[in-house]
Enzyme design. Structure first.
Site, short mmCIF file in Angstrom:
data_model
loop_
_atom_site.label_atom_id
_atom_site.label_comp_id
_atom_site.label_asym_id
_atom_site.label_seq_id
_atom_site.Cartn_x
_atom_site.Cartn_y
_atom_site.Cartn_z
N ASN A 47 0.28 -2.11 -43.76
CA ASN A 47 2.00 -2.03 -43.07
C ASN A 47 1.85 -2.51 -41.83
O ASN A 47 0.63 -2.54 -40.93
CB ASN A 47 2.33 -0.51 -43.20
CG ASN A 47 1.40 0.59 -42.74
OD1 ASN A 47 0.32 0.54 -42.72
ND2 ASN A 47 2.09 1.57 -42.10
N GLU A 49 4.54 -2.44 -38.60
CA GLU A 49 5.74 -2.15 -37.91
C GLU A 49 6.20 -2.93 -36.87
O GLU A 49 5.51 -3.87 -36.33
CB GLU A 49 5.31 -0.55 -37.38
CG GLU A 49 4.81 0.38 -38.39
CD GLU A 49 4.68 1.78 -37.80
OE1 GLU A 49 4.38 2.87 -38.72
OE2 GLU A 49 4.32 1.86 -36.60
N CYS A 58 5.98 -2.89 -45.49
CA CYS A 58 4.95 -1.93 -46.22
C CYS A 58 3.79 -2.81 -46.64
O CYS A 58 3.95 -4.00 -46.88
CB CYS A 58 5.64 -1.31 -47.27
SG CYS A 58 7.02 -0.31 -46.96
N GLU A 60 2.26 -2.43 -49.43
CA GLU A 60 2.47 -3.15 -50.90
C GLU A 60 3.30 -4.40 -50.93
O GLU A 60 2.60 -5.18 -51.55
CB GLU A 60 3.11 -2.15 -51.83
CG GLU A 60 2.48 -0.72 -51.85
CD GLU A 60 3.00 0.29 -50.70
OE1 GLU A 60 2.86 1.54 -51.11
OE2 GLU A 60 3.22 -0.01 -49.84
N CYS A 91 7.37 3.35 -51.61
CA CYS A 91 8.55 3.42 -51.35
C CYS A 91 9.41 2.77 -52.58
O CYS A 91 9.11 2.05 -53.09
CB CYS A 91 9.04 3.06 -50.07
SG CYS A 91 9.18 1.19 -49.83
N CYS A 94 9.41 -1.11 -52.39
CA CYS A 94 8.05 -1.65 -52.86
C CYS A 94 7.98 -1.46 -54.33
O CYS A 94 7.71 -2.43 -54.99
CB CYS A 94 6.75 -0.87 -52.13
SG CYS A 94 6.77 -1.35 -50.39
#
Length: 134
Positions: A47, A49, A58, A60, A91, A94
């Site tokens: 991930n 940010e 993310c 994934e 999430c 993803c």
């Protein structure tokens, strides 16, 4: 854990290595993912940010996008490393991105933590009614 000819220990190791490279100055919640392509290659992501939060990506999706950029669009499994008492699952965004590359929902998803929690699903179990145009 191994099954279906998938080298789960190698996927977990790649996900843990990626987790260590996560850029998380805001949440401090590190996630690493390792995607197994149908060609047998492992592509990892972490991930990343951003101060605007909406620009965050993310682990994934980072793995999927890196794999596609390298020419892969067929996947067998993904391992996702999170932290805590329970293994975090991908999430919704993803899950939908993964569904783009798993029309039948058979993609195997292993979620785990370095602390020992582990859960395994198929993508269809995590996203039973994926949106599809194909």
């Amino acid at each position: 854990m191994s099954g279906g000819g998938i080298n789960w220990p190698a996927l977990k190791a790649a996900a843990l290595a990626a987790q260590g490279r996560a850029y998380v100055p805001y949440s401090e919640y590190r996630v690493g993912a390792a995607l197994l392509t149908s060609a047998g290659e492992i592509v990892a992501g972490c991930n990343v940010e951003n101060a605007t939060y909406g620009a965050t990506c993310c682990a994934e999706r980072t793995a999927v996008f890196s794999a596609v950029a390298a020419g892969h669009t067929s996947f067998r499994a993904i391992a996702v490393a999170t932290h805590g008492a329970d293994a975090g699952t991908p999430c919704g965004i993803c899950r939908q991105v993964l569904a783009e590359f798993s029309e039948d929902g058979a993609l195997e998803v292993l979620c785990f933590t370095p602390e020992g929690a582990e859960a395994r699903y198929t993508l269809a179990e995590l996203l039973p009614h994926a949106f599809a145009l194909k």
